[in-house]
Design an enzyme around this catalytic site. Structure first.
Site, mmCIF file in Angstrom:
data_model
loop_
_atom_site.group_PDB
_atom_site.id
_atom_site.type_symbol
_atom_site.label_atom_id
_atom_site.label_comp_id
_atom_site.label_asym_id
_atom_site.label_seq_id
_atom_site.Cartn_x
_atom_site.Cartn_y
_atom_site.Cartn_z
ATOM 1 N N HIS A 1 -12.417 4.128 -0.141
ATOM 2 C CA HIS A 1 -12.512 3.278 0.947
ATOM 3 C C HIS A 1 -13.188 1.879 0.649
ATOM 4 O O HIS A 1 -13.737 1.067 1.680
ATOM 5 C CB HIS A 1 -13.169 3.589 2.362
ATOM 6 C CG HIS A 1 -12.201 4.944 2.786
ATOM 7 N ND1 HIS A 1 -12.860 6.144 3.383
ATOM 8 C CD2 HIS A 1 -10.946 5.014 3.158
ATOM 9 C CE1 HIS A 1 -11.747 6.673 3.754
ATOM 10 N NE2 HIS A 1 -10.730 5.993 3.425
ATOM 11 N N GLU B 1 -8.037 -3.933 5.245
ATOM 12 C CA GLU B 1 -7.912 -3.730 3.943
ATOM 13 C C GLU B 1 -6.906 -4.553 3.395
ATOM 14 O O GLU B 1 -6.996 -5.212 2.323
ATOM 15 C CB GLU B 1 -7.634 -2.114 3.585
ATOM 16 C CG GLU B 1 -8.886 -1.312 3.916
ATOM 17 C CD GLU B 1 -8.412 0.105 4.328
ATOM 18 O OE1 GLU B 1 -7.887 0.216 5.389
ATOM 19 O OE2 GLU B 1 -9.047 0.992 3.601
ATOM 20 N N ASN C 1 0.874 -1.091 0.000
ATOM 21 C CA ASN C 1 -0.039 -0.193 0.067
ATOM 22 C C ASN C 1 0.909 1.304 0.045
ATOM 23 O O ASN C 1 1.281 1.553 0.896
ATOM 24 C CB ASN C 1 -0.962 -0.024 1.303
ATOM 25 C CG ASN C 1 -1.832 1.217 1.480
ATOM 26 O OD1 ASN C 1 -1.946 2.028 0.476
ATOM 27 N ND2 ASN C 1 -2.533 1.162 2.541
ATOM 28 N N ARG D 1 -8.208 16.703 5.840
ATOM 29 C CA ARG D 1 -8.743 17.049 4.592
ATOM 30 C C ARG D 1 -10.199 17.851 4.727
ATOM 31 O O ARG D 1 -10.877 17.361 5.852
ATOM 32 C CB ARG D 1 -9.136 15.931 3.686
ATOM 33 C CG ARG D 1 -7.832 15.349 3.058
ATOM 34 C CD ARG D 1 -8.188 13.982 2.286
ATOM 35 N NE ARG D 1 -7.519 13.017 2.920
ATOM 36 C CZ ARG D 1 -7.845 11.669 2.714
ATOM 37 N NH1 ARG D 1 -9.013 11.344 1.897
ATOM 38 N NH2 ARG D 1 -7.033 10.584 3.379
ATOM 39 N N ARG E 1 -2.620 -1.993 -3.370
ATOM 40 C CA ARG E 1 -3.697 -1.114 -3.265
ATOM 41 C C ARG E 1 -3.717 -0.088 -4.507
ATOM 42 O O ARG E 1 -2.697 0.773 -4.151
ATOM 43 C CB ARG E 1 -3.936 -0.378 -2.041
ATOM 44 C CG ARG E 1 -5.027 0.445 -1.788
ATOM 45 C CD ARG E 1 -4.705 1.227 -0.288
ATOM 46 N NE ARG E 1 -6.112 1.816 0.081
ATOM 47 C CZ ARG E 1 -6.385 2.211 1.320
ATOM 48 N NH1 ARG E 1 -5.446 2.278 2.146
ATOM 49 N NH2 ARG E 1 -7.391 2.866 1.477
#
Ligand code: ADP
Length: 398
Positions: A180, A378, A8, A240, A92
């Site tokens: 996500h 994940e 990732n 963010r 990913r």
């Protein structure tokens, strides 16, 4: 033992996990590592089974100048230290574009196609693709599988997927992709194991980490989500901004003379909890602080989670369960309790003891909706996809 490596890669860090493939195809996490500070002062850390530290070492910038070098460093260290038989690498990839709803094996032509989506995710996609490119050159026989953060949302209806721009902009890629997806897919699969009745009902999953979004899931499929064209939209996050009137951006450009790069930096790195509090992007710091701005940032976050619960419950035409996951959702009983207060109108009732203990089910027996805490994974999702894709390949699809 055969192993699958999961990578990732972000803009300045590379997370990696090594999974052993047991006889029945079960995956066992063997190593969890990170190379961060790429571009400044690189450092590799890794933990083995049961969290045993395996390495914590700094490197010079000349030695590890970029993410490809970081991936090579991790790969060499793993092969020397672990002596593993690597059968595939899963990556990913944040943006799969409009066409990819499933993970797929990467070759040169797939890589070129994924490079077309760099403008859709300029901060993440280049870093995601760099180790893939390096491995295609250095280990062309090693199967690599790209797993997309957008894939799980590709089944949305057109009304959920479009922006109200002239239609041609949708064809040019201006769509509500959602992100996500690997986390939502994992949680949704996990619900089938831990709460099978709920898995077929109307569920909101709140992925509340440093990046944060929420997803409306019906019978295991995403039908709506809070992020859109980029991972900026929806909830406020660590740094963010979340949902913002695009007029604000036009105003910043025309009236303050900020450049696109400066605005990008503002929206991705300086806003959210960090911008509102002026203290930190980390909820733990804000909970500890007695500054009114820290309290305001947390109030803002909790309020927005409640607002989006309303939006997503409308998309689902009602709600049966609300699931917390990721850093804040899994670890902060206090934030969960505050969020559930804003779900009272949906009939949510918290069991404070179960919540404090971080149990799977944290609602009372009389609560109209079931409240759950389901840790996400994940990397395990990527490892599973990678194994599936390569076993299909070796069974003749090549
Ligand atoms: P990422 O989006 O980087 O994967 P995570 O899901 O790991 O992020 O979430 C990290 C965030 O979770 C931290 O920045 C912090 O705000 C929050 N967090 C982690 N542990 C706790 C805790 N015990 N209490 C409150 N917040 C926490």
């Amino acid at each position: 033992m055969e192993t699958v490596l999961v990578i990732n890669a972000g803009s300045s860090s590379l997370k990696f996990q090594l999974f052993g493939v047991a006889a029945a195809g079960d995956l066992q996490r063997l190593v969890k590592g990170l190379v961060d500070g790429v571009g400044t002062s690189p450092r590799m850390r890794a933990l083995g089974v049961d969290g045993v530290p395996l390495i914590d070492q700094g490197y010079s910038h000349d030695h590890i100048p970029d993410l490809s070098a970081a991936a090579q460093l991790a790969g060499t260290w793993l092969s020397e230290r672990q002596g593993f038989n690597l059968v595939a690498v899963g990556h990913r990839v944040v943006q799969g574009g409009p066409d990819h709803d499933q993970p797929l094996r990467v070759n040169e032509s797939v890589l070129r196609n994924l490079e077309r989506f760099v403008p859709l995710a300029p901060l993440h996609q280049p870093g995601n693709l760099e180790p893939i490119r390096m491995l295609l050159q250095s280990r062309p026989d090693l199967p690599q599988v790209a797993c997309f953060d957008t894939g799980f949302h590709r089944g949305h209806t057109d009304v959920a997927d479009y922006y109200a721009l002239p239609r041609r902009f949708h064809g040019r890629g201006a769509r509500r992709y959602g992100f996500h997806g690997l986390s939502y897919e994992y949680v949704s699969a996990r619900l089938r194991e831990v709460a099978p009745k709920i898995a077929d009902q109307r569920v909101i999953v709140a992925h509340l980490g440093n990046g944060a979004s929420m997803c409306a899931i019906f019978a295991g499929r995403s039908i709506e989500t809070t992020m859109g064209f980029t991972a900026l939209d929806g909830l406020p996050m660590g740094t963010r901004c979340g949902q913002i009137d695009p007029g604000v951006i036009l105003y910043l450009m025309t009236e303050t003379g900020m450049t696109a790069t400066e605005i990008q930096d503002l929206l991705y790195r300086e806003s959210g909890l960090k911008g509102l509090s002026g203290i930190s992007s980390d909820v733990r710091d804000l909970l500890e602080s007695d500054s009114p701005q820290a309290a305001f940032a947390l109030d803002y976050f909790v309020y927005r989670v409640g607002l989006y619960a309303g939006t997503l419950a409308a998309a689902l035409n009602g709600l049966d369960a609300f699931v917390f996951t990721a850093g804040i959702g899994e670890n902060s009983a206090l934030m969960r309790a505050r969020i559930v207060e804003n779900l009272a109108w949906l009939g949510a009732e918290l069991d404070p003891v179960a919540n404090a203990e971080g149990r799977l089910a944290i609602s009372t027996s009389s609560s109209r909706i079931v409240l759950l805490v389901v840790p996400t994974d994940e990397e395990l999702m990527i490892a599973r996809h990678t194994l599936e894709v390569i076993s299909k390949d070796t069974s003749g699809a090549k």
